[in-house]
Design a protein around this motif. Sequence first.
Motif, short mmCIF file in Angstrom:
data_model
loop_
_atom_site.label_atom_id
_atom_site.label_comp_id
_atom_site.label_asym_id
_atom_site.label_seq_id
_atom_site.Cartn_x
_atom_site.Cartn_y
_atom_site.Cartn_z
N GLN A 128 13.62 -1.52 -2.82
CA GLN A 128 13.68 -1.15 -4.16
C GLN A 128 13.04 -0.41 -5.34
OE1 GLN A 128 14.64 -5.49 -4.68
NE2 GLN A 128 16.99 -4.73 -4.16
N ARG A 129 11.18 -1.17 -4.98
CA ARG A 129 10.38 -0.11 -5.67
C ARG A 129 10.23 0.88 -5.71
NH1 ARG A 129 3.97 -2.95 -4.94
NH2 ARG A 129 3.03 -1.44 -6.16
N ARG A 146 1.04 -1.07 -0.09
CA ARG A 146 -0.24 -0.56 0.33
C ARG A 146 0.79 0.87 -0.24
NH1 ARG A 146 -1.72 3.57 3.64
NH2 ARG A 146 -1.54 2.14 5.57
N MET A 147 2.20 1.33 0.92
CA MET A 147 2.64 2.34 0.40
C MET A 147 3.21 2.51 -0.48
SD MET A 147 2.10 3.50 3.73
CE MET A 147 3.16 4.99 3.98
N ALA A 148 3.49 1.29 -1.03
CA ALA A 148 4.55 1.58 -2.02
C ALA A 148 3.49 1.78 -3.36
CB ALA A 148 5.32 0.33 -2.92
N GLU A 149 1.70 1.76 -3.63
CA GLU A 149 1.30 1.74 -4.16
C GLU A 149 1.04 3.80 -3.56
OE1 GLU A 149 -1.85 0.18 -3.50
OE2 GLU A 149 -1.46 -1.89 -4.38
N HIS A 204 10.96 4.53 -9.11
CA HIS A 204 10.49 5.47 -9.67
C HIS A 204 11.65 6.81 -10.28
CE1 HIS A 204 6.53 4.19 -10.59
NE2 HIS A 204 6.36 3.86 -9.30
N LEU A 205 11.81 6.76 -8.55
CA LEU A 205 13.20 7.75 -8.97
C LEU A 205 14.35 6.87 -10.08
CD1 LEU A 205 13.50 8.11 -4.73
CD2 LEU A 205 13.23 9.40 -6.86
N GLU A 206 14.99 6.08 -9.98
CA GLU A 206 15.67 5.57 -10.77
C GLU A 206 15.41 6.37 -12.08
OE1 GLU A 206 17.87 2.25 -10.67
OE2 GLU A 206 18.60 3.01 -7.96
#
Length: 188
Positions: free
Chosen positions: A129-130, A67-70, A134-136
């Motif tokens: 990692q997730r 949920r936090m990754a979403e 997005h940052l990468e």
Amino acid sequence: MATGHTDPQRRARILDATLDVIADEGIAQVSHRRIAARAGVPLGSTTYHFQGIDQLLREAFGRFTDRMAELFDAHLGAAADRDQALEAVADLVHALSEGGRRDLVLAQELYTLAARDPAYRTLTQAWMQRSRAHLEKHFDPDTARQLDALIEGLTLHRALAVEPHGRALTVEAISRITAAAPADRAQP
């Protein structure tokens, strides 16, 4: 109440109740009895669906990190370029720190478990990692790692401060980290 065989949401309710107990009472208070009561299910349902408290905790925290990754995905996934990514990072810090205390408590409980038990580090590692993926898209891997740590640190400091810092400080911190970041190393 429906039986376990006709109640397809029971397992999910048990996982959500586990997170509720942790957030409200602390991980030390987690028990099958408390979870069943919170989920509104018979006590035997927790042992029917889960082999023990450890499996319950791992799956519940897995649900939390998903949920936090979403949430991270929702903020950073739409960033089309580096400037939009910088704004999205600032938005994310403020959204996380201004949210309810529940997510903050759950994150800290998970970090404590992960510090003690390597099995929980797999959850935190996958979450990191997730987030960094997005940052990468806009920053090199080292800068993405620094931004990921900054997001967590600023979020925690804002959430726990009597007088939280404003957006200007958040943007300045992000700018300092990304100013020296090589733009050409960012992934397409």
